[in-house]
Design a protein around this motif. Sequence first.
Motif, PDB file in Angstrom:
ATOM      1  N   VAL A 242       0.803  -1.297  -0.173  1.00 23.68           N
ATOM      2  CA  VAL A 242       0.122  -0.171  -0.031  1.00 23.68           C
ATOM      3  C   VAL A 242       0.775   1.242   0.089  1.00 23.68           C
ATOM      4  CG1 VAL A 242      -1.383   1.281   1.578  1.00 23.68           C
ATOM      5  CG2 VAL A 242      -1.871  -1.186   1.101  1.00 23.68           C
ATOM      6  N   VAL A 243       2.004   1.346   0.866  1.00 29.20           N
ATOM      7  CA  VAL A 243       2.701   2.353   0.941  1.00 29.20           C
ATOM      8  C   VAL A 243       3.735   2.577  -0.454  1.00 29.20           C
ATOM      9  CG1 VAL A 243       4.841   3.446   2.061  1.00 29.20           C
ATOM     10  CG2 VAL A 243       3.017   2.203   3.549  1.00 29.20           C
ATOM     11  N   VAL A 244       3.976   1.461  -1.014  1.00 27.71           N
ATOM     12  CA  VAL A 244       4.784   1.466  -2.217  1.00 27.71           C
ATOM     13  C   VAL A 244       3.771   2.063  -3.213  1.00 27.71           C
ATOM     14  CG1 VAL A 244       5.732   0.012  -4.011  1.00 27.71           C
ATOM     15  CG2 VAL A 244       6.158  -0.331  -1.662  1.00 27.71           C
ATOM     16  N   ASN A 245       2.729   1.570  -3.451  1.00 22.25           N
ATOM     17  CA  ASN A 245       1.991   2.062  -4.704  1.00 22.25           C
ATOM     18  C   ASN A 245       1.379   3.655  -4.215  1.00 22.25           C
ATOM     19  OD1 ASN A 245       0.850  -0.138  -6.486  1.00 22.25           O
ATOM     20  ND2 ASN A 245       1.168  -1.255  -4.467  1.00 22.25           N
ATOM     21  N   LEU A 246       1.325   3.898  -3.221  1.00 22.28           N
ATOM     22  CA  LEU A 246       0.923   5.411  -3.034  1.00 22.28           C
ATOM     23  C   LEU A 246       2.180   6.166  -3.240  1.00 22.28           C
ATOM     24  CD1 LEU A 246      -0.882   5.207   0.704  1.00 22.28           C
ATOM     25  CD2 LEU A 246      -1.808   5.941  -1.533  1.00 22.28           C
ATOM     26  N   LEU A 247       3.357   5.672  -2.938  1.00 18.67           N
ATOM     27  CA  LEU A 247       4.528   6.464  -3.318  1.00 18.67           C
ATOM     28  C   LEU A 247       4.871   6.434  -4.569  1.00 18.67           C
ATOM     29  CD1 LEU A 247       6.684   5.532  -0.120  1.00 18.67           C
ATOM     30  CD2 LEU A 247       5.720   7.635  -0.662  1.00 18.67           C
ATOM     31  N   MET A 248       4.400   5.598  -5.489  1.00 20.67           N
ATOM     32  CA  MET A 248       4.559   5.472  -6.987  1.00 20.67           C
ATOM     33  C   MET A 248       3.793   6.636  -7.573  1.00 20.67           C
ATOM     34  SD  MET A 248       6.471   2.915  -7.796  1.00 20.67           S
ATOM     35  CE  MET A 248       6.148   2.732  -9.667  1.00 20.67           C
ATOM     36  N   LEU A 249       2.968   7.195  -6.845  1.00 16.97           N
ATOM     37  CA  LEU A 249       2.420   8.490  -7.497  1.00 16.97           C
ATOM     38  C   LEU A 249       3.347   9.626  -7.650  1.00 16.97           C
ATOM     39  CD1 LEU A 249      -1.213   8.056  -5.734  1.00 16.97           C
ATOM     40  CD2 LEU A 249      -0.666   7.765  -7.935  1.00 16.97           C
ATOM     41  N   THR A 250       4.587   9.531  -6.865  1.00 12.45           N
ATOM     42  CA  THR A 250       5.182  10.592  -6.518  1.00 12.45           C
ATOM     43  C   THR A 250       5.670  11.197  -7.965  1.00 12.45           C
ATOM     44  OG1 THR A 250       6.248   9.743  -4.722  1.00 12.45           O
ATOM     45  CG2 THR A 250       7.533  11.364  -5.870  1.00 12.45           C
ATOM     46  N   MET A 251       6.126  10.398  -9.108  1.00 15.06           N
ATOM     47  CA  MET A 251       6.577  10.675 -10.372  1.00 15.06           C
ATOM     48  C   MET A 251       5.532  11.462 -11.162  1.00 15.06           C
ATOM     49  SD  MET A 251       9.294  10.953 -12.064  1.00 15.06           S
ATOM     50  CE  MET A 251      10.303   9.826 -11.186  1.00 15.06           C
ATOM     51  N   PRO A 252       4.507  10.790 -11.435  1.00 14.02           N
ATOM     52  CA  PRO A 252       3.364  11.656 -11.963  1.00 14.02           C
ATOM     53  C   PRO A 252       3.030  12.899 -11.221  1.00 14.02           C
ATOM     54  CG  PRO A 252       2.291   9.757 -11.046  1.00 14.02           C
ATOM     55  CD  PRO A 252       3.837   9.649 -10.776  1.00 14.02           C
ATOM     56  N   MET A 253       2.773  13.043  -9.925  1.00 15.09           N
ATOM     57  CA  MET A 253       2.753  14.228  -9.326  1.00 15.09           C
ATOM     58  C   MET A 253       3.761  15.214  -9.549  1.00 15.09           C
ATOM     59  SD  MET A 253      -0.300  13.977  -8.155  1.00 15.09           S
ATOM     60  CE  MET A 253      -0.950  13.079  -9.570  1.00 15.09           C
ATOM     61  N   TYR A 254       4.957  14.839  -9.643  1.00 16.39           N
ATOM     62  CA  TYR A 254       5.997  15.951  -9.737  1.00 16.39           C
ATOM     63  C   TYR A 254       5.868  16.382 -11.179  1.00 16.39           C
ATOM     64  CZ  TYR A 254      10.894  17.211 -10.042  1.00 16.39           C
ATOM     65  OH  TYR A 254      12.180  17.913 -10.221  1.00 16.39           O
ATOM     66  N   LEU A 255       5.746  15.545 -12.310  1.00 15.22           N
ATOM     67  CA  LEU A 255       5.788  16.138 -13.547  1.00 15.22           C
ATOM     68  C   LEU A 255       4.518  16.973 -13.573  1.00 15.22           C
ATOM     69  CD1 LEU A 255       6.291  12.837 -15.616  1.00 15.22           C
ATOM     70  CD2 LEU A 255       7.738  14.834 -15.273  1.00 15.22           C
TER      71      LEU A 255
ATOM     72  N   PRO B 181      -4.368  -5.782  -6.706  1.00 17.64           N
ATOM     73  CA  PRO B 181      -5.759  -5.394  -5.825  1.00 17.64           C
ATOM     74  C   PRO B 181      -5.598  -4.006  -5.484  1.00 17.64           C
ATOM     75  CG  PRO B 181      -4.838  -7.565  -4.932  1.00 17.64           C
ATOM     76  CD  PRO B 181      -3.775  -7.038  -5.836  1.00 17.64           C
ATOM     77  N   LEU B 182      -4.551  -3.400  -5.940  1.00 16.86           N
ATOM     78  CA  LEU B 182      -4.445  -1.959  -5.574  1.00 16.86           C
ATOM     79  C   LEU B 182      -4.698  -1.061  -6.652  1.00 16.86           C
ATOM     80  CD1 LEU B 182      -1.558  -1.772  -3.015  1.00 16.86           C
ATOM     81  CD2 LEU B 182      -3.645  -1.703  -2.329  1.00 16.86           C
ATOM     82  N   SER B 183      -4.718  -1.613  -7.750  1.00 17.48           N
ATOM     83  CA  SER B 183      -5.243  -0.903  -9.149  1.00 17.48           C
ATOM     84  C   SER B 183      -6.475   0.012  -9.083  1.00 17.48           C
ATOM     85  CB  SER B 183      -5.309  -1.943 -10.224  1.00 17.48           C
ATOM     86  OG  SER B 183      -4.149  -2.733 -10.579  1.00 17.48           O
ATOM     87  N   PRO B 184      -7.556  -0.465  -8.277  1.00 16.27           N
ATOM     88  CA  PRO B 184      -8.549   0.677  -8.017  1.00 16.27           C
ATOM     89  C   PRO B 184      -8.022   1.851  -7.552  1.00 16.27           C
ATOM     90  CG  PRO B 184      -9.206  -1.511  -7.433  1.00 16.27           C
ATOM     91  CD  PRO B 184      -7.748  -1.535  -7.616  1.00 16.27           C
ATOM     92  N   LEU B 185      -6.934   1.922  -6.614  1.00 14.38           N
ATOM     93  CA  LEU B 185      -6.518   3.105  -6.093  1.00 14.38           C
ATOM     94  C   LEU B 185      -6.111   4.187  -7.139  1.00 14.38           C
ATOM     95  CD1 LEU B 185      -5.305   4.900  -3.730  1.00 14.38           C
ATOM     96  CD2 LEU B 185      -3.079   3.381  -4.157  1.00 14.38           C
ATOM     97  N   TYR B 186      -5.397   3.427  -7.987  1.00 18.85           N
ATOM     98  CA  TYR B 186      -5.014   4.534  -9.234  1.00 18.85           C
ATOM     99  C   TYR B 186      -6.103   4.950 -10.189  1.00 18.85           C
ATOM    100  CZ  TYR B 186      -0.324   2.802  -8.127  1.00 18.85           C
ATOM    101  OH  TYR B 186       0.929   2.412  -7.616  1.00 18.85           O
ATOM    102  N   PHE B 187      -7.042   4.189 -10.320  1.00 14.37           N
ATOM    103  CA  PHE B 187      -8.138   4.493 -11.083  1.00 14.37           C
ATOM    104  C   PHE B 187      -9.250   5.467 -10.386  1.00 14.37           C
ATOM    105  CE2 PHE B 187      -8.569  -0.134 -12.494  1.00 14.37           C
ATOM    106  CZ  PHE B 187      -7.790  -0.017 -13.641  1.00 14.37           C
ATOM    107  N   GLY B 188      -9.149   5.419  -9.078  1.00 18.35           N
ATOM    108  CA  GLY B 188      -9.717   6.498  -8.274  1.00 18.35           C
ATOM    109  C   GLY B 188      -9.020   7.933  -8.383  1.00 18.35           C
ATOM    110  N   VAL B 189      -7.706   7.906  -8.592  1.00 19.52           N
ATOM    111  CA  VAL B 189      -6.941   9.115  -8.579  1.00 19.52           C
ATOM    112  C   VAL B 189      -7.379   9.712 -10.067  1.00 19.52           C
ATOM    113  CG1 VAL B 189      -4.539  10.223  -8.833  1.00 19.52           C
ATOM    114  CG2 VAL B 189      -5.048   8.462  -7.171  1.00 19.52           C
ATOM    115  N   ILE B 190      -7.351   8.629 -11.019  1.00 23.01           N
ATOM    116  CA  ILE B 190      -7.463   9.193 -12.423  1.00 23.01           C
ATOM    117  C   ILE B 190      -8.957  10.077 -12.457  1.00 23.01           C
ATOM    118  CG2 ILE B 190      -7.936   8.696 -14.814  1.00 23.01           C
ATOM    119  CD1 ILE B 190      -5.864   6.301 -14.333  1.00 23.01           C
ATOM    120  N   PHE B 191      -9.998   9.373 -11.893  1.00 17.29           N
ATOM    121  CA  PHE B 191     -11.338   9.776 -11.710  1.00 17.29           C
ATOM    122  C   PHE B 191     -11.212  11.203 -11.092  1.00 17.29           C
ATOM    123  CE2 PHE B 191     -13.348   5.939 -12.409  1.00 17.29           C
ATOM    124  CZ  PHE B 191     -14.353   5.873 -13.292  1.00 17.29           C
TER     125      PHE B 191
END
Length: 604
Positions: free
Chosen positions: A54-67, A164-174
């Motif tokens: 969960v922590v890894v997948n949240l932190l994976m948002l760092t790069m797109p948020m940085y851009l 199972p954490l893919s819905p987290l990214y879908f939510g961010v895209i929404f």
Amino acid sequence: MAAAETLSNRSHSADQLRVAPGGEARDHLGPVNPLAAWRSVARTNLIAVAAFSVVVNLLMLTMPMYLFQISDRVLTSRSLETLLMLSALALAFIGILSIVDILRRQVLGRLATKMEALLGAAVLASSINNARAGEGGTIHAIRSLHQVRGFISSPVMLLLMDAPLSPLYFGVIFLVHRDLGWIAVVAGLALALIALINQKATSERLGQAGLHAAEADAAAESLARNSQVINAMGMLSESILHWGRRQAPALTVQSQALDRNFWISGASKFVRLVAQITILGTGAYLALNAEITGGMMIAAAIIAGRALQPLEGLIEGWRSCVQARSAYASVKQAVESFQRETPKLRLPKPQGRLAVDRVLYLPPGSKEPVLNGVSLELAPGESLAIVGPSGSGKSTLARILVGCLTPTAGKVRLDGTELRNWDRRQFGEYTGYLPQEVELFPGTIKQNICRMRDDLPDASIYEAAMFSGIHDMVCQLRQGYETALDRGGGPLSGGQKQRIALARAFFGNPCLVVLDEPNSNLDAAGEQALTETLQRAKKRGVTAVVVTLRPALLNSVDKVLILRAGHAEAFGSPSDVLHRLVRSHGGAGGDNPEQPRRIESSGR
């Protein structure tokens, strides 16, 4: 640290599980449940891995948020301070991401090691039990355990945790825009459908390939065991062809399954790339209409790729998932088979009274009995020679007498108790066995004589060596009892290995000893030592059963059993049995009068 933990776990398992002669294991402190222990450890570690994921997948948002921040904030404000602050935060988050990802990989690696430490002894014990019952599969079960261990620490396992954490990214895209979110969801559903198609298209063929591969591996193991015969008789080409006939179906079916998997994997990659392009194109359209910014468009495309990547990876790694699942089923079955072995009551040391009551033995898959209605009885200290032509069931009876095989019908009792009701470790302590094909364990001569035990004094090893008459032979070796033996028993000759195995059989003052052709590789001196050993065993009150093809031992036993085609043709004292056999066959007009005399003179 991990290595130390591994050794500690293995030591703990070795202390809990004592594998007795005959192949069964018992917990000397009480019953153990390896599967329950493994499930408890796995549950704890997988929860930790899930939390890390969960922590890894949240932190994976760092790069797109940085851009996104650089595009929409730094480039518009042209602020160097903002760029430096965002870069520092991004580097910090990436550092934390790397550390947490390393930790979850480390937890999975240690979990894989713990699995083998907890289940390895039970799997091996169960496999040896199955081999004792004639089912085989020792190498297959251990290989399955290694396969599951490798899968747990593999990248595919990480994808299983991330999917199972893919819905987290879908939510961010929404959150970026509803239209972009629906595009990502449709792509995810398409990948899920492709994964289902992949499962339907490849699972059956991969299972068939596994079965064919197991047959080919069994053939290869058989050829490896007979390597000396193959090399000596120029059978290499024929042996390879023999193996190839079993390997070819495995390769063919596996290739067909892989072809399907490759095409389906290509389709999944196509869907993911189309989804990203669609998100970029739609995002550009929305940016032109001022509904989102350019940075949000780029971020949404990157996040969509991250959301779909685990699903695509699972499609490519589905073969590993199927194989690991099948391997784990084999491991689980082996451990559950081990757990079904209930502890037996420990009985007093037997005197050696042996009774065989109408034993019938049918090999697995056969309708022709190898033994049919064999009965005999020996008093404590009596000796028996089993003779008969090849294929009469002599070695099969010997293995049944020591519990290596379970009779299909009939009973074998030691001091009135059926062998199946003896605790295997206790029975092994009171029993000695020398098989027809002598196998010594890799280790020293000392370790082979004492049956790999380290809880008994050296005096017991010396006593067994003197009792079997091998002490002088061992002392002539350069390193004596510390001579290291390889897997094939080298550097000892065939006769020396047989004499070491004889000392192992008499180690620990057993009450019953079964020797299957103990003089097949012995010279005159070795055979004389064997005869003297049997005489000492008689004086000590040891019940001895000897399968022999030589007449020399017939004069030093109390009883003789003649087997023919699985039936007991005669049983009694040597003079009565052989004399009656010669007389009955000599008067039979249809039989060859010389045949019984050859049996008497050769021991067949």
